[in-house]
Design an enzyme around this catalytic site. Sequence first.
Site, short mmCIF file in Angstrom:
data_model
loop_
_atom_site.label_atom_id
_atom_site.label_comp_id
_atom_site.label_asym_id
_atom_site.label_seq_id
_atom_site.Cartn_x
_atom_site.Cartn_y
_atom_site.Cartn_z
N ALA A 69 18.21 -10.15 25.53
CA ALA A 69 18.40 -11.59 25.66
C ALA A 69 17.05 -12.28 25.55
O ALA A 69 16.52 -12.50 24.47
CB ALA A 69 19.11 -11.91 26.99
N SER A 70 16.42 -12.58 26.65
CA SER A 70 15.17 -13.33 26.61
C SER A 70 14.02 -12.62 25.89
O SER A 70 13.14 -13.31 25.35
CB SER A 70 14.75 -13.72 28.03
OG SER A 70 15.63 -14.72 28.53
N PRO A 71 13.95 -11.29 25.84
CA PRO A 71 12.85 -10.69 25.06
C PRO A 71 12.81 -11.13 23.61
O PRO A 71 11.74 -11.14 22.99
CB PRO A 71 13.11 -9.18 25.19
CG PRO A 71 13.79 -9.05 26.51
CD PRO A 71 14.68 -10.26 26.60
#
Length: 222
Positions: A69-71
């Site tokens: 997700a955020s990576p």
Amino acid sequence: MHEYPQAGLAADAFGEVAAVFEENFTAGEELGAAVGVYHRGRPVVDLWGGWADPARTDPWRSDTLAVLASPTKALVTAAYLHLVDRQRLDLDEPVAAHWPEFAANGKAAITPRMILTQRSGIVCLDHAPLTPSALRAHTPVAEALAAARPEWEPDTAHGYHATTYGHLLSELVRRRTGLTAGRYFARHLAGSRDRSASTRTSGCPPARTPTSPPCWSPRRRP
């Protein structure tokens, strides 16, 4: 005790990483996973194990894709900043200068810098809930972002752009190059390094798509 397939290597000095990784499976807390660690540029941990499906029929492999997700924000940011450097773009020029539709609903003054610092106020798309097919198509996402209303006056506050950050930057890349951020990253940053990554802003070319587990809602065992 839960039986599961496992493979990979860990350097002696990182044996504890391997032990903790294994504990997640033996305790029944993990279905399938992988972990990689680099120390001073050298790979010291490369482990994978478990299953890529809830039915436990498809073993997790070295090339099984996991959901990030955020990576992926780092990948999209790298793609956009690479473009900024190559084309000498102005981070303080309004987004609407190259994406006119984006000016709607009080967004005319929003700049790329505000997006990069997560101060634009475009933090959700509640007005146009997106489906998986819309995410893959990209265009419906861009249209929803262009119609969005900031949750606060741009550049007066900070808030995590959890589900909009990558799509905003990807459309900025697409407006300049015709490529989504994912495609741009694959072409200009990842190619020679053989990095396989699929982001919500692009998707892998079919010939380069590794195995991928289906999406499901995991349940923690008691």
